[in-house]
Design a protein around this motif. Structure first.
Motif, PDB file in Angstrom:
ATOM      1  N   TRP A  93      73.646 -60.641 -44.355  1.00 29.58           N
ATOM      2  CA  TRP A  93      73.205 -60.703 -45.740  1.00 29.58           C
ATOM      3  C   TRP A  93      74.336 -60.229 -46.612  1.00 29.58           C
ATOM      4  O   TRP A  93      75.087 -59.329 -46.242  1.00 29.58           O
ATOM      5  N   ILE A  94      74.459 -60.843 -47.786  1.00 30.53           N
ATOM      6  CA  ILE A  94      75.467 -60.402 -48.740  1.00 30.53           C
ATOM      7  C   ILE A  94      74.822 -60.209 -50.111  1.00 30.53           C
ATOM      8  O   ILE A  94      73.806 -60.838 -50.428  1.00 30.53           O
ATOM      9  N   GLN A  95      75.441 -59.342 -50.871  1.00 29.25           N
ATOM     10  CA  GLN A  95      75.138 -59.217 -52.290  1.00 29.25           C
ATOM     11  C   GLN A  95      76.442 -59.473 -53.013  1.00 29.25           C
ATOM     12  O   GLN A  95      77.456 -58.827 -52.740  1.00 29.25           O
ATOM     13  N   VAL A  96      76.408 -60.448 -53.928  1.00 28.68           N
ATOM     14  CA  VAL A  96      77.578 -60.794 -54.724  1.00 28.68           C
ATOM     15  C   VAL A  96      77.162 -60.614 -56.168  1.00 28.68           C
ATOM     16  O   VAL A  96      76.383 -61.406 -56.702  1.00 28.68           O
ATOM     17  N   GLY A  97      77.632 -59.530 -56.791  1.00 30.39           N
ATOM     18  CA  GLY A  97      77.145 -59.197 -58.123  1.00 30.39           C
ATOM     19  C   GLY A  97      75.651 -58.959 -58.032  1.00 30.39           C
ATOM     20  O   GLY A  97      75.187 -58.161 -57.213  1.00 30.39           O
ATOM     21  N   GLU A  98      74.891 -59.690 -58.829  1.00 28.38           N
ATOM     22  CA  GLU A  98      73.443 -59.515 -58.837  1.00 28.38           C
ATOM     23  C   GLU A  98      72.729 -60.455 -57.869  1.00 28.38           C
ATOM     24  O   GLU A  98      71.512 -60.389 -57.735  1.00 28.38           O
ATOM     25  N   GLU A  99      73.466 -61.335 -57.200  1.00 22.60           N
ATOM     26  CA  GLU A  99      72.864 -62.316 -56.295  1.00 22.60           C
ATOM     27  C   GLU A  99      72.823 -61.804 -54.856  1.00 22.60           C
ATOM     28  O   GLU A  99      73.756 -61.151 -54.395  1.00 22.60           O
ATOM     29  N   HIS A 100      71.750 -62.159 -54.163  1.00 25.17           N
ATOM     30  CA  HIS A 100      71.581 -61.816 -52.748  1.00 25.17           C
ATOM     31  C   HIS A 100      71.460 -63.114 -51.949  1.00 25.17           C
ATOM     32  O   HIS A 100      70.776 -64.041 -52.387  1.00 25.17           O
ATOM     33  N   HIS A 101      72.115 -63.159 -50.794  1.00 23.01           N
ATOM     34  CA  HIS A 101      72.085 -64.354 -49.950  1.00 23.01           C
ATOM     35  C   HIS A 101      71.954 -63.979 -48.479  1.00 23.01           C
ATOM     36  O   HIS A 101      72.649 -63.072 -48.010  1.00 23.01           O
TER      37      HIS A 101
END
Length: 148
Positions: A93-101
């Motif tokens: 799982w990643i968080q890029v800024g406010e996005e989660h994927h």
């Protein structure tokens, strides 16, 4: 002995990394995405031995819809633990800024690596020095979001 929650996230034990993660996480990604002018993401892997969720912050680049990260470990003779975790379980799982994927990861192939390495060393030139410092081949990892 208390039962441990395998979904509890354990942050990097390295002090400055833990502080960076905390700022990133507590702000919902509004702070911490930029680290000294570099784009960073939070990477959460499943520990290959413990089974626990492990989170760290890494510099990234973009290759179309994919993210690219480097397992430099500052030129250490050993791969970073997050990379070893991804080798055992490429789902993360990643968080890029406010996005989660939710993501699936893989090491760049010999054909892909030169272009991606050039891209990442243009973002963070210190990677070149890290490679000179170690005998191991520093891996470039492709991180692809998956449908959740």
């Amino acid at each position: 002995m208390p039962e441990r929650d395998e979904n509890e996230v354990v942050d990097s034990p390295t002090g400055w990394v833990a502080a960076h993660i905390r700022r990133y996480d507590e702000s919902g990604g509004r702070e911490g995405h930029k680290w000294y002018g570099l784009d960073t993401l939070l990477l959460t892997t499943r520990g290959r031995k413990s089974g626990r969720l492990r989170r760290t912050a890494v510099i990234y680049g973009r290759d179309g819809d994919r993210f690219v990260i480097v397992g430099s470990n500052a030129g250490s003779p050993n791969h970073p633990l997050w990379y070893l975790n991804l080798q055992a379980n490429p789902e993360a799982w990643i968080q890029v800024g406010e996005e989660h994927h939710a993501v699936r990861t893989r090491t760049a192939t010999a054909e892909e690596k030169p272009r991606l390495w050039a891209m990442m060393t243009s973002i963070f030139p210190q990677y070149k020095g890290y490679q000179k410092k170690t005998d191991r081949e520093i891996p470039v990892v492709i991180v692809e979001p998956v449908a959740e």
